[in-house]
Design an enzyme around this catalytic site. Structure first.
Site, PDB file in Angstrom:
ATOM      1  N   LYS A 106      40.537  40.185  40.418  1.00  0.00           N
ATOM      2  CA  LYS A 106      40.826  38.758  40.546  1.00  0.00           C
ATOM      3  C   LYS A 106      39.593  38.053  41.113  1.00  0.00           C
ATOM      4  CE  LYS A 106      45.090  36.455  41.786  1.00  0.00           C
ATOM      5  NZ  LYS A 106      46.227  36.482  42.703  1.00  0.00           N
TER       6      LYS A 106
HETATM    7  C1  E4P Z   1      48.765  34.075  42.254  1.00  0.00           C
HETATM    8  O1  E4P Z   1      48.181  35.024  41.823  1.00  0.00           O
HETATM    9  C2  E4P Z   1      48.856  33.735  43.673  1.00  0.00           C
HETATM   10  O2  E4P Z   1      48.837  34.922  44.418  1.00  0.00           O
HETATM   11  C3  E4P Z   1      50.138  33.036  44.010  1.00  0.00           C
HETATM   12  O3  E4P Z   1      50.947  32.793  42.885  1.00  0.00           O
HETATM   13  C4  E4P Z   1      50.013  31.886  44.930  1.00  0.00           C
HETATM   14  O4  E4P Z   1      51.296  31.372  45.218  1.00  0.00           O
HETATM   15  P1  E4P Z   1      51.552  30.382  46.434  1.00  0.00           P
HETATM   16  O5  E4P Z   1      50.920  29.075  46.092  1.00  0.00           O
HETATM   17  O6  E4P Z   1      53.039  30.254  46.498  1.00  0.00           O
HETATM   18  O7  E4P Z   1      50.937  31.019  47.636  1.00  0.00           O
END
Ligand code: E4P
Length: 232
Positions: free
Chosen positions: A83
């Site tokens: 990522k």
């Molecule tokens: C995606 O990969 C992120 O980890 C995640 O969806 C972020 O979500 P949040 O905005 O609820 O923290």
């Protein structure tokens, strides 16, 4: 739409796997730090539980740092998808990693223009954050819709991973638009299955069956005609 869990908690992952609907996992540094465990062994355990893509995020902010971490993460397990944050240095890193055949999930995407650049750099997945856009009064799902239009128009193979999904309607909308993947917390996955009419309906069916059975009719009918080995 493939269902991913957005968590690094192995209990939640194990439970979701048992439902038979889980395709992959996304994690981020906040989720991993909450578990208080060694990163590598945590990733290995997650890979042993889910036989799909597992996103693990770099924390470096230069191309060189990101590439160094990406190589370490990708070497941990073939299921790992690296990522990378959607910044200029991130794009540079994605370009290199895609030429090396290392899969990337480009994260912290908040606009179609960012998504377009990520696809051009060779991202395997793009993660637009729906909930965080909603948080600032910008309709997050609209971003997914526009990215879908652009990617379809030019035949980009980058998969749209709708992220930061906070409730069931986010999941429904992402699926209606045709997002390839929806990643959600375990709490949201649980909400997807719940319906009060299902619980009520089941309760009523079982109650009626208990009455039927008490009258002795069920025993005769089911055992003699349809289910000879039933323990009804
Ligand atoms: C995606 O990969 C992120 O980890 C995640 O969806 C972020 O979500 P949040 O905005 O609820 O923290």
């Amino acid at each position: 739409m493939k269902i991913f869990l957005d968590t690094a908690n192995v209990d939640e992952i194990r439970e979701a796997v048992s439902w038979g609907v889980l395709y992959g996992i996304t994690t981020n540094p906040s989720l991993v730090s909450k578990e208080g465990r060694d990163f590598k062994s945590l990733l290995l355990e997650i890979c042993s539980l889910v036989k799909g893509p597992i996103s693990a995020e770099v924390v470096g902010t230069t191309k060189e740092e990101m590439l160094r971490e990406a190589h370490i993460l990708a070497a941990i397990h073939e299921q790992i998808v690296v990522k990378i944050p959607l910044i200029v240095e991130g794009l540079k890193a994605v370009k290199v990693l895609s030429s090396e055949g290392i899969r990337t999930n480009v994260t912290l995407c908040f606009s179609p223009t960012q998504a377009l650049l990520a696809a051009k750099a060779g991202a395997s997945y793009i993660s637009p954050f729906v909930g965080r856009l909603d948080d600032i009064s910008h309709e997050g799902m609209e971003t997914i819709r526009v990215i879908k239009t652009i990617y379809s128009q030019y035949g980009f193979t980058t998969e749209i991973l709708a992220a930061s999904l906070r409730h069931p309607l986010h999941v429904v909308e992402a699926a209606k638009i045709g997002a390839d993947i929806g990643t959600m917390p375990f709490k949201v996955l649980e909400q997807l299955i719940k319906h009060p009419l299902t619980d009520l309906g089941l309760e009523r069916f079982l109650k009626d069956w208990r009455v039927f059975k008490k009258e002795g009719i069920a025993q005769q009918t089911v055992t003699s005609a349809t289910l000879p080995h039933s323990h009804v």
